[in-house]
Design an enzyme around this catalytic site. Structure first.
Site, PDB file in Angstrom:
ATOM      1  N   ILE A  71       4.504   4.427   2.756  1.00  0.00           N
ATOM      2  CA  ILE A  71       4.416   5.237   3.969  1.00  0.00           C
ATOM      3  C   ILE A  71       4.324   4.360   5.210  1.00  0.00           C
ATOM      4  O   ILE A  71       4.779   4.740   6.294  1.00  0.00           O
ATOM      5  CB  ILE A  71       3.210   6.203   3.891  1.00  0.00           C
ATOM      6  CG1 ILE A  71       3.243   7.227   5.024  1.00  0.00           C
ATOM      7  CG2 ILE A  71       1.899   5.439   3.901  1.00  0.00           C
ATOM      8  CD1 ILE A  71       4.408   8.170   5.001  1.00  0.00           C
ATOM      9  N   ALA A  72       3.756   3.156   5.069  1.00  0.00           N
ATOM     10  CA  ALA A  72       3.637   2.243   6.215  1.00  0.00           C
ATOM     11  C   ALA A  72       5.008   1.795   6.707  1.00  0.00           C
ATOM     12  O   ALA A  72       5.170   1.479   7.891  1.00  0.00           O
ATOM     13  CB  ALA A  72       2.791   1.032   5.838  1.00  0.00           C
ATOM     14  N   SER A  96      -4.036  -5.861   0.965  1.00  0.00           N
ATOM     15  CA  SER A  96      -4.111  -5.041  -0.246  1.00  0.00           C
ATOM     16  C   SER A  96      -5.276  -5.548  -1.084  1.00  0.00           C
ATOM     17  O   SER A  96      -5.748  -6.678  -0.905  1.00  0.00           O
ATOM     18  CB  SER A  96      -2.804  -5.143  -1.037  1.00  0.00           C
ATOM     19  OG  SER A  96      -2.916  -4.467  -2.282  1.00  0.00           O
ATOM     20  N   ARG A  97      -5.760  -4.720  -2.001  1.00  0.00           N
ATOM     21  CA  ARG A  97      -6.803  -5.189  -2.917  1.00  0.00           C
ATOM     22  C   ARG A  97      -6.272  -6.302  -3.812  1.00  0.00           C
ATOM     23  O   ARG A  97      -7.017  -7.150  -4.277  1.00  0.00           O
ATOM     24  CB  ARG A  97      -7.326  -4.029  -3.758  1.00  0.00           C
ATOM     25  CG  ARG A  97      -8.140  -3.010  -2.978  1.00  0.00           C
ATOM     26  CD  ARG A  97      -8.558  -1.852  -3.857  1.00  0.00           C
ATOM     27  NE  ARG A  97      -7.400  -1.118  -4.379  1.00  0.00           N
ATOM     28  CZ  ARG A  97      -7.463  -0.102  -5.219  1.00  0.00           C
ATOM     29  NH1 ARG A  97      -8.639   0.299  -5.666  1.00  0.00           N
ATOM     30  NH2 ARG A  97      -6.374   0.508  -5.633  1.00  0.00           N
ATOM     31  N   TYR A 118      -9.146  -5.641   2.471  1.00  0.00           N
ATOM     32  CA  TYR A 118      -8.893  -5.015   3.768  1.00  0.00           C
ATOM     33  C   TYR A 118      -9.760  -5.599   4.882  1.00  0.00           C
ATOM     34  O   TYR A 118      -9.346  -5.655   6.045  1.00  0.00           O
ATOM     35  CB  TYR A 118      -9.135  -3.505   3.670  1.00  0.00           C
ATOM     36  CG  TYR A 118      -8.399  -2.837   2.537  1.00  0.00           C
ATOM     37  CD1 TYR A 118      -7.047  -3.077   2.322  1.00  0.00           C
ATOM     38  CD2 TYR A 118      -9.065  -1.970   1.665  1.00  0.00           C
ATOM     39  CE1 TYR A 118      -6.371  -2.470   1.271  1.00  0.00           C
ATOM     40  CE2 TYR A 118      -8.397  -1.362   0.612  1.00  0.00           C
ATOM     41  CZ  TYR A 118      -7.054  -1.609   0.427  1.00  0.00           C
ATOM     42  OH  TYR A 118      -6.393  -1.015  -0.612  1.00  0.00           O
ATOM     43  N   LEU A 134      -4.237   4.165   3.529  1.00  0.00           N
ATOM     44  CA  LEU A 134      -4.917   4.160   2.227  1.00  0.00           C
ATOM     45  C   LEU A 134      -5.056   5.583   1.685  1.00  0.00           C
ATOM     46  O   LEU A 134      -4.754   6.555   2.391  1.00  0.00           O
ATOM     47  CB  LEU A 134      -6.299   3.525   2.395  1.00  0.00           C
ATOM     48  CG  LEU A 134      -6.329   2.096   2.944  1.00  0.00           C
ATOM     49  CD1 LEU A 134      -7.757   1.675   3.261  1.00  0.00           C
ATOM     50  CD2 LEU A 134      -5.688   1.134   1.952  1.00  0.00           C
ATOM     51  N   HIS A 139     -10.116   6.883   4.172  1.00  0.00           N
ATOM     52  CA  HIS A 139      -9.787   6.894   5.601  1.00  0.00           C
ATOM     53  C   HIS A 139     -11.027   6.764   6.479  1.00  0.00           C
ATOM     54  O   HIS A 139     -11.064   5.960   7.411  1.00  0.00           O
ATOM     55  CB  HIS A 139      -9.025   8.177   5.961  1.00  0.00           C
ATOM     56  CG  HIS A 139      -7.626   8.177   5.465  1.00  0.00           C
ATOM     57  ND1 HIS A 139      -6.725   9.187   5.748  1.00  0.00           N
ATOM     58  CD2 HIS A 139      -6.946   7.286   4.692  1.00  0.00           C
ATOM     59  CE1 HIS A 139      -5.562   8.922   5.174  1.00  0.00           C
ATOM     60  NE2 HIS A 139      -5.671   7.779   4.526  1.00  0.00           N
ATOM     61  N   LYS A 157      -2.605  10.850   8.098  1.00  0.00           N
ATOM     62  CA  LYS A 157      -3.282  12.126   7.862  1.00  0.00           C
ATOM     63  C   LYS A 157      -3.663  12.277   6.394  1.00  0.00           C
ATOM     64  O   LYS A 157      -2.962  11.769   5.520  1.00  0.00           O
ATOM     65  CB  LYS A 157      -2.395  13.287   8.304  1.00  0.00           C
ATOM     66  CG  LYS A 157      -1.078  13.413   7.555  1.00  0.00           C
ATOM     67  CD  LYS A 157      -0.282  14.579   8.090  1.00  0.00           C
ATOM     68  CE  LYS A 157       0.980  14.786   7.288  1.00  0.00           C
ATOM     69  NZ  LYS A 157       1.927  13.668   7.398  1.00  0.00           N
TER      70      LYS A 157
END
Length: 210
Positions: A71-72, A96-97, A118, A134, A139, A157
């Protein structure tokens, strides 16, 4: 009766057109933004620079992405590369983790910095703004941490999972704005005092020369 039926058909068509147009463009956008398929696929950008750069002046806004998500690419990477209104915007880092996943994502998108965890994005002094893509339950926590770190925040969102969390973020932003305003006033006062001192020093030097 017939005219009423025609009216509703036309009205429904007009309402459905924007959604239909958007759905029709999704395959095109996917071909443009992602090449090779799969998560972390390379960005296809034949008419723009192949990567983001850390170079820039004070007007450059540097964004850090929390979460190596697809989505980024739609929300941040593509607009930053293609939108002429965003010519002073660069994606500075992604986190990222999984450090390897962050590095792979950064390499595919031409992002100069990749972090494991993060929090490292929030600790990066060069990052001006943070995009949080995320899972929804994270969020609120990371938006709160980003605000406290003094970053501008863009959250995918939903902003939060409930009204109470949204209120907490609103109040936190308001308190930060008051704090920043107070600091700006103090800086102005200190600058004014420094100027006054400099003027007095110059006058003393002139008198000594005479």
């Amino acid at each position: 009766m017939l005219s009423l039926l025609v009216y509703w058909i036309i009205r429904a068509s007009l309402k459905a057109y924007p959604m239909g147009l958007r759905l029709w463009r999704i395959p095109q956008d996917l071909r443009i933004i992602r090449r090779g398929g799969g998560e972390g696929g390379a960005l296809d950008r034949p008419d723009v620079n192949s990567s983001f750069s850390d170079d820039g002046d004070d007007d450059t806004v540097r964004i850090g992405i929390l979460g190596a998500s697809n989505i980024a690419k739609f929300a941040v990477l593509w607009p930053a590369l293609k939108d002429t209104a965003a010519e002073n915007v660069v994606v500075h880092a992604v986190a990222s983790r999984d450090g390897a996943k962050a590095r792979k994502y950064a390499d595919s998108a031409g992002i100069p910095n990749a972090y494991e965890g993060y929090q490292k994005v929030l600790e990066d002094p060069k990052v001006d703004a943070v995009y949080i893509g995320l899972p929804s339950e994270l969020h609120f926590m990371w938006a709160k941490r980003a605000i406290l770190a003094g970053k501008h925040v863009l959250v995918e969102k939903p902003l939060t999972l409930n009204y109470h969390e949204a209120e907490v973020l609103r109040d936190l932003i308001a308190s930060q704005e008051r704090y920043n305003h107070q600091n700006q006033e103090e800086v102005k006062e200190e600058t004014a005092l420094d100027r006054t001192k400099n003027k007095k020093t110059k006058k003393k030097k002139k008198k000594k020369k005479k």
